[in-house]
Each structure stands twice: as structure tokens, then as C-alpha cells.
Design an enzyme around this catalytic site. Structure first.
Site: not given
Ligand code: ATP
Ligand code: MG
Length: 675
Positions: A29-30, A218-219, A249, A609
Site C-alpha cells: 500500500k505504501t 497512508d494508514e 491494523q 513487521r
Molecule cells: P503495511 O500494511 O505494513 O503498511 P504496506 O501494504 O504499506 O504494509 P509496503 O510497505 O508498501 O506494504 O510493502 C511491503 C514490502 O513489499 C516492501 O518491502 C516493498 O518494497 C515490497 N513490495 C511492495 N510491492 C512490491 C512488488 N510489486 N514487488 C516486489 N516487492 C514489493
Molecule cells: Mg504501509
């Protein structure tokens, strides 16, 4: 750089209307937000200063800025506003001072200042309050809730249903009047004021809606009513925004966050596009299974599936330790061992906990083993004033040339040495090329000072310290001698005078006691004669501070210590979550208030995490207020899938030879670090 998957790409490219990305932890997402910022600038030609991104903590904002910076060439990234809601609110207030009824250089009350003001008001308006502490807690929470719900004092009076609420509403009214008079705002105002301005002032609203071409949040699950409205008013009818979030979350309900805001979006924006992401890129499959299994015990509004292409990974370890001290020791030892065997760096590790108080035992163990660490979002035990004071005495005892320790304690407690005397002492010491403490004892000082009284005080101090230094260094039981030194200067009285409240004084005294008990513990368990001496122990405790001074603030290689709340959005290869006990995680208050579901989400945040390994620890007995109390394992442990976990009992399986080998390798590591 990773390639976004088709759903992520869809979310990145959709810019025509409101978009909600609803997805579980680690699904990117981030990443969508950061990539979208780059896309908006590079592909859609939107000016950087018209893009606004908001997130929850300063740390998260910093990381997001960094990620965007890497995606864009430096110049393009300039002017993008990536900040927390509070910083965005502050910027808006600074632009709209007059309308906000504030003057330039208005001040922002931190929670301590705000509490002090409220305490004064409570005292004035409601003197017979029997239990003022409880009343204060209630009033602080109530006022904050009202502000987060955009309820003004007049309305608060009319919505108050109980006598307590009515009193709180009256205090709220007086509090706002005082803030106004002081040209000050509090934290909640940073959101409430700009939101109200946008609501009530058409010109301001139009101006900001024009300026904010695209907004990314975000969040999103942790926005409160005021933040929800702020977003809504900033984007206006054009509704060009992307919100990303995960209802599982949501961990800030206690601060007024409303995960229902995600559902509210679908009502407010009938054309809302919803994108769901299901692939987790962060964690090994076992970690993900564990996370899914725990959160499966909560009811769900949105159904989500998460899967991972990564391998199974190690089993999740649950380590039971006899006491909280053993827990800290175990975690620190385990971490060193793991790091050496797998040649990792310190920053690959994070230790997460429910309450800040849990950090001091961990910190002490890490210091003992010379592991560099960083605490985020909380104060380090070793940077507390009372601990620094005691440590400064000890530093000066093992090293009479430690001038900064000398300066810290010469007037702690007060000895009546004025700044002019200290200046003369310092310049004399410099001329002579000796330390401040040595200078106190030199003949020539009399002339340099030209003042008899100050000279006598300095000489007496030096002699007194010399006496205690001998007592402490030459005995086999130094800790009782350290206590004698502290008694000699009436340190306890000094602490009681300094602390703002009696409870505060008790906490500080308990901290000092914790430090001395830790030193005793280190002496007791030292295996070699070299380690079994007070100088070695103190040196160990302060070495990390020296490393800290050498290391650059953020990119240094250190183990990360943070609360579960502060860990949201972040990721680490190896994660330890400590204190998996009933009453701690889930927290006692949440059990009483029947809000265990929120604690379960916190547990879910913690588990997710971890990228590669996850270790959970608990103590069978925990020290609370001087006594050991028996604990019960956390209910969340039972919610983990049995086939994916490994329970480890209390006995250490490491042989002395093994310990020695690890110790030697670690020392080599440390030397390399210090170079
Ligand atoms: P959270 O809910 O914990 O905030 P998130 O959904 O925001 O998580 P991110 O932090 O954006 O998730 O991504 C998690 C990990 O996956 C990061 O290390 C990111 O670089 C990697 N990632 C995200 N998308 C891809 C992709 N398409 N291919 C490979 N790695 C990815
Ligand atoms: Mg995130």
C-alpha cells in the site's frame, strides 16, 4: 526496483476520481503511494508542490520522503509535502493566522504543558475534587475526544450528560480561553483549527482546494473524525485522492480513530473506486499464516486474503523465560548469536514491546553486551535525568578526567558553585593541561579563583569524591558503597524536590534502583575476573553512548527498539516481540474495557513487521512495583497455528565454549565498529 503487480499498477494509474486501496499488511500500500507520487509528477505533469501526502508518524513520513526521493531525481522531489496530519495542520495554521485568531510565533503546548494548565484550572474551578488525578485523566481524555470530534466548548456543555462531563466541559471552555490568551494551541488543535477554518470560511476553503491538486493518505484506518473531515474538505467536490489502509491494523481507537471512516468513504463518494491487494511481499509464509490466524479471531467488515510467494521460513519461536530480566538477557543473547551465525547487520533486528517501561531491561542487556541500539518514539532509560546524574558520578569515579561528567554533577545537587567560578576553573585547568577534577586539588587554583569560599567548596568536593572513589573501587561489594555515596549527598531528597509529582519522584527513585540492581546483576554474573569489577561494568554501560556520539543519527547500524504502536508501517528482517503475557499484551485496561480486539490488531501489526524470522518471548514472573508477580501466557499465543510454532523452555542450551566463541567473535565485531 520492484515492478508493481497489475492491481498495484491499476491503483497507481487511477487518477480520475476518489480511490481506496484496501489491503492487508505488507501488500504494498505504501509502495503504491510513493510510486503514485512519482507517477503524478513524471507522467501526469503535476507540480510537486501541489501534491500532498499524509501519514501517521514522523518516522513514517521521513521514510516515505526518502522512498520518493529515490524514485525521482532530486530536483523533481522538491516541494512535495509529505508529512503527518499534524504537520500539515500546522502549515495550514501558519498560512491562516489571522482567520485562526492567532498571532505570529504562537506556541504549541506539549502534553505536559497542557496538563499543567488543566491542573491549574481544575484547581480553580473545582477545588473540592477528592480524587484529582482520576478527574484530570478523565478531563484530558474528554477534551481531546471533543476536539477530535470537532465539538466546541458551548456544544460540549449541552451534550454533557453526567456531572463529570459537565465539569469537563466547563474546564474545556476555560482552557480554550486561556490558550487563546496565551497565543497557544495544543496538539489536537493542529487538526481541529484548520478543519474548522475550511468548514466555515469559503475563501480559505477554495484557496486550499485549488492548491491541493492531489492528496494521498497512508494508514487511513487510523484517521479520526477531524482528520476525516480535513481530507474531505481539502479535496472538495473533485475528490482527487488516494487513501490506503487496512482495517485490521486500526490501533488508535483510544485516541479517537474511527476505522468506520473507511466505510464512510463509500457513502460519501458513490463513485469511489476500491482496489484490493492480496499478495504480501514482505513476510515468509509461516509468519503470514500466523498473522492471518491471530486476526481471524476478530470479526471482519472487509474480507481480505493474503498470500506470499516467499518460502515457508523458520517456525515462529516462543521463548518462555523465568523472569523479565532473563527475558531481556535471552533476547540480547539470541540476537547476537543469530547475527553472528547469519552475518547480518544490527539494523536488521527490531525488538517490539507493548509499553515503554519494558525497554529499560532490554536496553541494559544490550549495553552489557555492547550492542548498539536506537529507541524510536520514546525516551531511552539511559537518557533520563536521574540516570544520567548517577551515571555521571560513576563515570567520574572510573575516569577522573571525564570533564563533562564533572560539569553535570558539580551542582547536582546544588553546591553553590557559580558559572563564573566554573569558567575560571575551566580556564585554569586548560592552562595547566589537567582535568577539572584534578584542577580542584592544585595549589595554583587559589590565585586563579581569587575567591576563598568557592575554592574550599571545590577542594572539599574533590576530596569527598576521592574518598568515595577509593571506597567504591577497592571493595568487593561496590554497589552498597555507591548507595552510600548517594545517601551522602541526600540524592533521594534532591529527587523528591525536583520531581513535579510524588508519583514522578517514586518512578525516578525506582529507576535509580533498577540501575543499581542491574549493576549488581552484571557483577554477579561476570564469568572472568576481568569482568567482575565495577570499572569494567561502568565502562560497558557507557561505551554505547560513545558509539552514539560517533555514529550519524539515522543511517547508523543499530538494533531498533520501539513500541508496537510506533512500528506500524515499518518492516525488519528479524523481529522479537517481548512480554506476551495476559495484562501486558493484551493490556490490562483493554481486558477491563472489553476492547481486546484492538489489542489483537496490535499483535497483528507486530507479527506482520517481520520479513524472515519472528520470535515471541514471555516471562513467567515479572517485577512490578518492587515485587515479582506470576504471569499468564497471552491468549494470542493460543491463537497461533500450532504446526507453525516452536516452544522453547527456560533452560539455556549453550555450552561455556559456545558462549566464549560468540563472545570473542563479537568483540572483533565491536572493534571493527569502533574503528
Ligand atoms: P503495511 O500494511 O505494513 O503498511 P504496506 O501494504 O504499506 O504494509 P509496503 O510497505 O508498501 O506494504 O510493502 C511491503 C514490502 O513489499 C516492501 O518491502 C516493498 O518494497 C515490497 N513490495 C511492495 N510491492 C512490491 C512488488 N510489486 N514487488 C516486489 N516487492 C514489493
Ligand atoms: Mg504501509
Amino acid at each position: 526496483m520492484s515492478t508493481l503487480n497489475p492491481r498495484q499498477l491499476e491503483a497507481m494509474k487511477y487518477i480520475d476520481g476518489p480511490l481506496l486501496v484496501l489491503a492487508g499488511a505488507g501488500s504494498g500500500k505504501t509502495s503504491v503511494i510513493t510510486r503514485k507520487i512519482a507517477y503524478l509528477i513524471e507522467e501526469c505533469g503535476i507540480k510537486p508542490h501541489r501534491i500532498f501526502a499524509v501519514t501517521f508518524t514522523n518516522k513514517a513520513a521521513r521514510e516515505m520522503k526518502e522512498r520518493v526521493g529515490k524514485l525521482l531525481s532530486g530536483k523533481n522531489a522538491q516541494g512535495i509535502s509529505v508529512s503527518t496530519f499534524h504537520t500539515l495542520g500546522l502549515t495550514m495554521i501558519r498560512h491562516e493566522l489571522e482567520a485562526a485568531g492567532l498571532k505570529q510565533n504562537f506556541s504549541i503546548l506539549d502534553s505536559d504543558d497542557a496538563q499543567r494548565l488543566l491542573a491549574d484550572l481544575l484547581h480553580k474551578e473545582n477545588s473540592p475534587a477528592a480524587d484529582r488525578k482520576e478527574a484530570m485523566k478523565f478531563i484530558i481524555k474528554k477534551i481531546s475526544d471533543w476536539k477530535n470530534d470537532l465539538i466546541q466548548p458551548v456544544q460540549a456543555v449541552s451534550v454533557a450528560t453526567t456531572n463529570e462531563e459537565l465539569i469537563a466541559a466547563q474546564i474545556y471552555e476555560a482552557y480554550q480561553r486561556h490558550l487563546r490568551a496565551y497565543n497557544a494551541v495544543d496538539f489536537d488543535d493542529l487538526i481541529a483549527i484548520p478543519t474548522r477554518l475550511l468548514q466555515e470560511n469559503q475563501a480559505i476553503r477554495e484557496k486550499w482546494q485549488e492548491r491541493v491538486h492531489y492528496l494521498l493518505v497512508d494508514e487511513y484506518q487510523d484517521t479520526n473524525t477531524a482528520q476525516y473531515l480535513l481530507v474531505k474538505l481539502l479535496v472538495g467536490a473533485r475528490a482527487r485522492f488516494t487513501a490506503v489502509g487496512d482495517d485490521d491494523q486500526s490501533i488508535y481507537a483510544w485516541r479517537g480513530a474511527k476505522p468506520e471512516n473507511m466505510i464512510q468513504l463509500t457513502h460519501d463518494y458513490p463513485n469511489l473506486k476500491v482496489v484490493k491487494l492480496e499478495q504480501n511481499y514482505r513476510s515468509m509464509a509461516r509468519i503470514l499464516t500466523a498473522a492471518n490466524s491471530v486476526i481471524g479471531n476478530n470479526p471482519h467488515v472487509f474480507e481480505k486474503k493474503l498470500w506470499s510467494q516467499h518460502g515457508l521460513g523458520d517456525r515462529i519461536r516462543i521463548i518462555t523465560c523465568p523472569t523479565d530480566r532473563d527475558e531481556a538477557e535471552r533476547v540480547a543473547n539470541d540476537l547476537i548469536h543469530h547475527k553472528l551465525i547469519n552475518s547480518r547487520t544490527w539494523k536488521d533486528y527490531a525488538i517490539l514491546y507493548r509499553g515503554n517501561f519494558q525497554a529499560k531491561a532490554i536496553e541494559t542487556q544490550l549495553r552489557e553486551l555492547q550492542i548498539p541500539y536506537k529507541i524510536s518514539g520514546g525516551q531511552s532509560f539511559y537518557s533520563r535525568a536521574e540516570i544520567k546524574d548517577v551515571m555521571s558520578y560513576l563515570r567520574l569515579i572510573i575516569n577522573p578526567s571525564d570533564d563533562s561528567a564533572f560539569l553535570r554533577i558539580i551542582n547536582t545537587p546544588k553546591r553553590g558553585i557559580g558559572p563564573t567560578t566554573l569558567e575560571k576553573l575551566a580556564s585554569y585547568a586548560q592552562q595547566r593541561g589537567v582535568s577539572l577534577l584534578t584542577a580542584c586539588q592544585e595549589f595554583g587554583l587559589a590565585e586563579a579563583l581569587g575567591q576563598k569560599k568557592a575554592l574550599v567548596t571545590l577542594q572539599e568536593f574533590a576530596q569527598w569524591l576521592e574518598h568515595h572513589t577509593r571506597e567504591i573501587l577497592e571493595t568487593t561489594e561496590p554497589v552498597p558503597e555507591i548507595r552510600k555515596l548517594l545517601n551522602d549527598i541526600d540524592f533521594e531528597d534532591y529527587i523528591r524536590e525536583q520531581a513535579p509529582t510524588p508519583q514522578g519522584a517514586e518512578a525516578r527513585l525506582e529507576n535509580i534502583n533498577f540501575l543499581l540492581t542491574s549493576i549488581q546483576g552484571m557483577l554477579n554474573k561476570a564469568e572472568s575476573e576481568d569482568d567482575k569489577n565495577i570499572e569494567a561494568v561502568i565502562r560497558k554501560l557507557v561505551l554505547i553512548d560513545l558509539l552514539d556520539q560517533q555514529a550519524e543519527e539515522d543511517d547508523s547500524d543499530r538494533v531498533q527498539l520501539l513500541t508496537l504502536h510506533a512500528s506500524k508501517g515499518l518492516e525488519y528482517p528479524h523481529v522479537y516481540i517481548i512480554g506476551l503475557e495476559e495484562d501486558l499484551l493484551p493490556h490490562r485496561n483493554s481486558i477491563d474495557a472489553d476492547t481486546v480486539e484492538e489489542e489483537r490488531r496490535l499483535m497483528y501489526v507486530g507479527i506482520t513487521r517481520a520479513k524472515q524470522t519472528l520470535t515471541l518471548t514471555l516471562a513467567e514472573r515479572r517485577k512490578a512495583g518492587g515485587d515479582f508477580r506470576s504471569t499468564m501466557p497471552s491468549r494470542f499465543l493460543d491463537e497461533l497455528p500450532h504446526e507453525e510454532i516452536e516452544w522453547i523452555g527456560r533452560t539455556s542450551t549453550r555450552t561455556p565454549q559456545e558462549k566464549q566463541r560468540i563472545g570473542a567473535a563479537h568483540l572483533a565485531n565491536l572493534r571493527a565498529l569502533l574503528k
